[in-house]
Design a protein around this motif. Structure first.
Motif, PDB file in Angstrom:
ATOM      1  N   ALA A 191     -85.650  39.157 -21.291  1.00  0.00           N
ATOM      2  CA  ALA A 191     -85.345  40.595 -21.213  1.00  0.00           C
ATOM      3  C   ALA A 191     -83.881  40.728 -20.797  1.00  0.00           C
ATOM      4  O   ALA A 191     -83.557  40.984 -19.633  1.00  0.00           O
ATOM      5  CB  ALA A 191     -86.271  41.280 -20.217  1.00  0.00           C
ATOM      6  N   GLN A 249     -88.044  48.235 -18.243  1.00  0.00           N
ATOM      7  CA  GLN A 249     -89.125  47.295 -18.521  1.00  0.00           C
ATOM      8  C   GLN A 249     -89.588  46.731 -17.186  1.00  0.00           C
ATOM      9  O   GLN A 249     -88.782  46.187 -16.428  1.00  0.00           O
ATOM     10  CB  GLN A 249     -88.635  46.171 -19.440  1.00  0.00           C
ATOM     11  CG  GLN A 249     -89.711  45.169 -19.818  1.00  0.00           C
ATOM     12  CD  GLN A 249     -89.201  44.115 -20.794  1.00  0.00           C
ATOM     13  OE1 GLN A 249     -88.056  44.189 -21.261  1.00  0.00           O
ATOM     14  NE2 GLN A 249     -90.031  43.136 -21.110  1.00  0.00           N
ATOM     15  N   VAL A 260     -84.267  46.453 -16.071  1.00  0.00           N
ATOM     16  CA  VAL A 260     -85.441  45.588 -15.929  1.00  0.00           C
ATOM     17  C   VAL A 260     -85.830  45.561 -14.456  1.00  0.00           C
ATOM     18  O   VAL A 260     -84.972  45.392 -13.581  1.00  0.00           O
ATOM     19  CB  VAL A 260     -85.153  44.150 -16.411  1.00  0.00           C
ATOM     20  CG1 VAL A 260     -86.369  43.260 -16.183  1.00  0.00           C
ATOM     21  CG2 VAL A 260     -84.732  44.142 -17.868  1.00  0.00           C
ATOM     22  N   GLN A 263     -90.894  36.273 -20.050  1.00  0.00           N
ATOM     23  CA  GLN A 263     -90.595  37.681 -20.326  1.00  0.00           C
ATOM     24  C   GLN A 263     -89.351  38.120 -19.561  1.00  0.00           C
ATOM     25  O   GLN A 263     -88.495  38.823 -20.096  1.00  0.00           O
ATOM     26  CB  GLN A 263     -91.778  38.569 -19.930  1.00  0.00           C
ATOM     27  CG  GLN A 263     -92.986  38.499 -20.835  1.00  0.00           C
ATOM     28  CD  GLN A 263     -94.088  39.432 -20.367  1.00  0.00           C
ATOM     29  OE1 GLN A 263     -93.823  40.538 -19.893  1.00  0.00           O
ATOM     30  NE2 GLN A 263     -95.325  38.976 -20.483  1.00  0.00           N
ATOM     31  N   ILE A 309     -91.927  44.067 -15.196  1.00  0.00           N
ATOM     32  CA  ILE A 309     -92.636  42.793 -15.375  1.00  0.00           C
ATOM     33  C   ILE A 309     -93.167  42.349 -14.019  1.00  0.00           C
ATOM     34  O   ILE A 309     -92.434  42.369 -13.020  1.00  0.00           O
ATOM     35  CB  ILE A 309     -91.703  41.716 -15.957  1.00  0.00           C
ATOM     36  CG1 ILE A 309     -91.078  42.206 -17.266  1.00  0.00           C
ATOM     37  CG2 ILE A 309     -92.457  40.408 -16.172  1.00  0.00           C
ATOM     38  CD1 ILE A 309     -89.949  41.325 -17.761  1.00  0.00           C
ATOM     39  N   GLN A 346     -86.493  54.176 -18.963  1.00  0.00           N
ATOM     40  CA  GLN A 346     -86.543  53.173 -20.032  1.00  0.00           C
ATOM     41  C   GLN A 346     -86.753  51.758 -19.494  1.00  0.00           C
ATOM     42  O   GLN A 346     -86.718  50.786 -20.250  1.00  0.00           O
ATOM     43  CB  GLN A 346     -85.222  53.207 -20.830  1.00  0.00           C
ATOM     44  CG  GLN A 346     -84.867  54.571 -21.397  1.00  0.00           C
ATOM     45  CD  GLN A 346     -85.976  55.107 -22.287  1.00  0.00           C
ATOM     46  OE1 GLN A 346     -86.514  54.396 -23.129  1.00  0.00           O
ATOM     47  NE2 GLN A 346     -86.325  56.384 -22.101  1.00  0.00           N
TER      48      GLN A 346
END
Length: 711
Positions: free
Chosen positions: A25, A282, A30, A21, A284, A280
C-alpha cells in the motif's frame, strides 16, 4: 528459488498476508492498526523498502518518524539491511531540531539559542522566585506538568482554563503551577534558552508563519511514515500537519490498546479518528501475534475484553481492542500466586526465577515488572539474597536513589548525635527509647516521610515509596534479629546491603516498571504487585485513568513470549492486616475469580497461599515470612545459645569477605537464627532449614555442620 526473484519480490517474501498488504500500500493515506507482537516494524520497513526498490519513493524524500531514539535506531538498522539506508528515520524532536538548525538563520536571524537539556534546575529557580519550597521530587513533578502543558500547546495564560482535571500537580494548586510556568518561561527568555518542547513549538511557529520555508520542507519530504501513532501529542500532530501541508501521503501505525502515556500529553484520538479525518484511508489490521504463546495471548486479550462500561466519557475514549491470534505453538498456562505480604511475594518470585534459570531459561530472558519504581527494593533484595544477578531498567537502583542516600545520611547523623557506640549502651538503644521503626520514622520525617502516602503519583509518590521501604525494612529486621537491634546496627545493615548494588550483573534478570518495559520482550515475565491500590494505582481516580491502568497491564502481559506469572500480596508488611485484594483486572481471568466459577468452585480453585505453619514453641500460627523461616513467633524467646549464633555470624562475615559479597547473601540473620536453634547434625537436616537451597547447601553445608559440631 529466491535467487530468481526480483529485488522487490524478495523484499515481500516472508511477509504474511496482512503485512504484505501494508508493504504494497504505497500511496496514502494508510492506517495500520497493529497489535502487540504482530510485526509492525517489519511491515512498515518492508513497505518503505518495497517503495524505494520499485521506484515509487525517493529515499531522500521520505521521512519515517517514531518516538524514541532506540526505536529510530532499530528502524534505521532494518532499513539499511533492506538496502535503503538513505531513508531518514528519526524521532519527532530530532527531525524538528534538524530543520530548526537549518532554517533559524533565515527565519529569525543570528545563532540558534542554546538548548536546555534538563529543565529541573530552571524550574527550581522559577519556584524559588515565587518563594516556594521545593525538593527534588517536587521539581521533577513540576517539570513534568510544564512538559504536559507545552505539548498540549498551552501557555501560562491558557493553562488554567485547560487544566481543571489535573488535580494538584506536585501538591500545588493550578494557579501556583501557572505562576511557576510563567516564571520558568521568563527565565528561559532572559537567558536565550530553548527547552525540549520549544524545539517543536518554534519549528511549528516558523512553518506557520513563513510560507517559503514551509514550501521548502514540503518539497523535501513527499512521503511520511509515523510509528506508535497512538502516542502523538497535539503539538506533534500539529507539526505533522504542517509537514504534510494538506497532502495525504501518510502511513500511520499504532495500537490504541497500548496507549499508556496520557499523563505526558499523548492521545490515541488521532489514531482512532484517522479514518474519518482521511475518508480515503486504507485501514489494515495486524492481529497475528508472532511473539507469544496462545496461553499468553489469550490472557492478554482477556485483560481488555473483561473491561465493562464505565460511563459516557470513558466509553467514548475506549477503543475496541484488536483480538490477537497467536502463531506460536501451545505453551504453559499463565500462573497466579497470592501471597500474605510483599516480602513473601518477593521471596516466592525470586525462588521461581531461580527455578526458571535452573531449567535453562537465561537470566537475561527473564523480567520482573512492577507498577512503580518504589516496588523494586523488595525484589532487588530477594534476588540478591538468592544469588541471582539483576539489572534495573528505567530507574536508579534502590540504594543509589537520592532520597535513599539522603535517608541513610540522616540516619548516620542521628547515630553520631546520639553518641551510639558498639556496646549498644547509647541513648538511642536504651530500654526507654522508642522502637527502632519509630526512630527511623521520626528521623525520615525530616526529609519527607509521612505515615500516610501522598495523594497522586509522580516523583513525590515514588520518593515516599522509597522512604517507606526503609521503614518496613526496620520493622522486618527487628522481628528477625530481636528488639536489641539499635539504630547503629540498622545503619550498618543498610551500608552492607548498599554495597551489593555494585556487584556486576550484566547477564541478570531485568527489573523494570511497566512503563519502562514498553517495546521490550522476554521469554518469561513476572507481573508483580497486582493488588488493588497498585494495579490500578490508587490515584487513578477516574474511569479514564483506570482504563489506562488496564492498558498498562495489557502491555506488561504482551511482553512475555513463553511464560507469564502474575502475583499479588494481601498486606504490605509481614504481620500486617490483610486488607488488600487482587486487582479487579484479574476478575474473570485468574482461577476462582467470580466471572470464572460459582461460589463452590471459587473456594475450591482459589489460588493457594503459602502453607500455614505453627510456632514450634507455643503452637500459634505464624503469620509472616520471617517467623516461618525461624519457625517460631516473635513473642516466644529465642532458644539458641548466644555463642553458637555469634560463631555463625563470625563465620558468615569471614565467608562473605572472601567471596566479596554482602553477608546477607551468604545467609540472612533469620536463617542463622534457625540454624542456631535447630542445630542440625546432617546435610539432610540442614536442608530442611528455610533459606537453604541446594546451591547454598553445596557451598556452605559442610562448613556449617563442622562449626556446629565444634560449638
Amino acid at each position: 528459488m529466491k535467487d530468481h526473484l526480483s529485488l522487490e519480490e524478495r523484499v515481500l517474501s516472508g511477509l504474511d498476508e496482512e503485512q504484505r498488504q501494508v508493504a504494497t500500500a504505497l500511496h496514502g493515506p494508510v492506517c495500520v492498526l497493529a497489535g502487540a507482537g504482530t510485526g509492525k516494524t517489519r511491515a512498515i520497513t518492508h513497505r518503505i523498502a518495497y517503495g524505494v526498490h520499485s521506484g515509487v519513493y525517493q529515499p531522500s524524500r521520505l521521512l519515517a518518524v517514531t518516538f524514541t531514539a532506540r526505536a529510530a535506531a532499530e528502524m534505521r538498522t532494518r532499513l539499511r539491511d533492506l538496502g535503503v539506508g538513505a531513508v531518514q528515520a528519526r524521532t519527532f524532536h530530532a527531525a524538528a531540531l534538524r530543520q530548526l538548525q537549518f532554517f533559524w538563520p533565515q527565519a529569525v536571524g543570528g545563532a540558534l539559542p542554546n538548548l536546555l537539556e534538563h529543565k529541573a534546575q530552571l524550574v527550581a529557580e522559577a519556584a524559588r522566585r515565587l518563594r516556594l519550597g521545593t525538593d527534588r521530587a517536587t521539581v521533577r513533578d513540576l517539570a513534568g506538568e510544564l512538559e504536559w502543558a507545552k505539548v498540549s500547546m498551552l501557555t501560562p495564560d491558557s493553562y488554567l482554563a485547560h487544566a481543571s482535571e489535573r488535580g494538584t500537580p506536585a501538591g500545588f494548586d493550578l494557579t501556583t503551577v501557572a505562576r511557576v510556568f510563567g516564571a520558568y518561561e521568563e527565565l528561559k527568555a532572559d537567558r536565550n534558552l530553548l527547552d525540549f518542547e520549544d524545539v517543536l513549538l518554534v519549528t511549528v511557529g516558523i512553518l506557520q508563519e513563513d510560507a517559503r520555508i514551509a514550501a521548502t520542507v514540503r518539497d523535501q519530504y513527499r512521503h511520511f511514515v509515523v510509528d506508535e501513532y497512538q502516542d502523538v501529542s497535539p503539538l506533534q500532530q500539529r507539526l505533522l500537519d504542517l509537514w504534510l501541508g494538506g497532502r495525504e501521503e501518510l502511513c500511520v501505525v499504532g495500537d490504541a490498546s497500548q496507549t499508556i502515556y496520557s499523563f505526558t500529553g499523548a492521545t490515541p484520538q488521532h489514531l482512532l479518528r484517522f479514518a474519518s479525518t482521511h475518508p480515503q484511508a486504507q485501514v489494515i489490521r495486524l492481529v497475528r501475534n508472532y511473539r507469544s504463546t496462545p496461553q499468553v495471548v489469550g490472557l492478554a486479550n482477556a485483560v481488555l475484553t473483561q473491561r465493562r462500561p464505565a460511563g459516557k466519557v470513558a466509553d467514548a475514549l475506549w477503543a475496541t481492542p484488536l483480538e490477537l491470534r497467536s502463531q506460536q505453538a501451545s505453551g504453559e498456562a499463565p500462573q497466579f500466586l497470592e501471597c500474605p505480604d510483599d516480602e513473601a511475594e518477593a521471596a516466592a518470585v525470586a525462588r521461581l526465577v531461580g527455578e526458571r534459570i535452573a531449567a535453562g531459561t537465561p537470566a537475561a530472558q527473564i523480567a520482573v515488572l512492577f507498577r512503580t519504581n518504589g516496588q523494586s527494593e523488595a525484589f532487588e533484595q530477594a534476588l540478591a539474597g538468592a544469588g541471582i544477578g539483576y539489572q534495573l531498567r528505567g530507574g536508579e537502583r534502590f540504594f543509589t536513589r537520592k532520597e535513599v542516600r539522603d535517608a541513610i545520611l540522616s540516619l548516620r547523623a542521628a547515630v553520631r548525635a546520639a553518641g551510639t557506640g558498639h556496646d549498644g549502651d547509647a541513648e538511642g538503644a536504651g530500654p526507654d527509647s522508642p522502637p527502632l521503626a519509630q526512630q527511623v520514622k521520626d528521623i525520615l520525617a525530616s526529609i519527607g516521610y509521612t505515615e500516610e502516602a501522598p495523594a497522586g503519583g509522580g516523583a513525590v509518590r515514588e520518593r515516599w515509596e522509597s522512604l517507606a521501604a526503609l521503614v518496613n525494612l526496620a520493622e522486618e529486621l527487628v522481628l528477625s534479629r530481636g528488639p536489641g537491634l539499635d539504630l547503629e546496627g540498622f545503619v550498618a545493615e543498610l551500608q552492607e546491603r548498599s554495597q551489593s548494588q555494585h556487584v556486576p550483573t550484566v547477564n541478570g534478570v531485568t527489573l523494570a516498571s511497566l512503563h519502562a518495559a514498553k517495546g521490550l520482550e522476554w521469554d518469561a515475565v513476572f507481573l508483580v504487585g497486582l493488588s488493588e491500590g497498585l494495579m490500578p494505582i490508587s490515584f487513578a481516580d477516574t474511569p479514564e485513568a483506570v482504563d489506562e491502568e488496564r492498558r498498562l497491564l495489557y502491555v506488561g502481559a504482551t511482553r512475555a513470549r513463553a511464560f507469564l506469572h502474575l502475583s499479588w500480596s494481601l498486606s504490605r508488611t509481614p504481620g500486617g492486616r490483610a486488607h488488600r485484594k487482587a486487582s479487579r483486572f484479574l476478575e474473570g481471568i485468574r482461577p476462582g475469580s467470580a466471572a470464572q466459577a460459582g461460589p463452590a468452585a471459587k473456594r475450591r480453585n482459589r489460588t493457594e497461599r503459602p502453607a500455614l505453619t505453627a510456632c514450634r514453641v507455643c503452637g500459634t500460627l505464624l503469620s509472616t515470612a520471617a517467623e516461618r523461616k525461624i519457625g517460631r513467633c516473635a513473642n516466644c524467646p529465642a532458644s539458641y545459645e548466644e555463642t553458637t549464633f555469634e560463631a555463625l555470624r563470625a563465620w558468615r562475615l569471614e565467608t562473605a569477605r572472601e567471596a566479596q559479597l554482602p553477608a546477607y547473601m551468604i545467609f540472612t540473620d533469620a536463617t542463622l537464627v534457625a540454624i542456631a536453634e535447630r542445630k542440625p547434625t546432617s546435610l539432610k537436616a540442614l536442608a530442611d532449614v528455610a533459606g537453604i537451597g541446594p546451591t547454598k547447601l553445596e557451598a556452605y553445608g559442610e562448613a556449617v555442620l563442622e562449626l556446629l559440631a565444634a560449638s
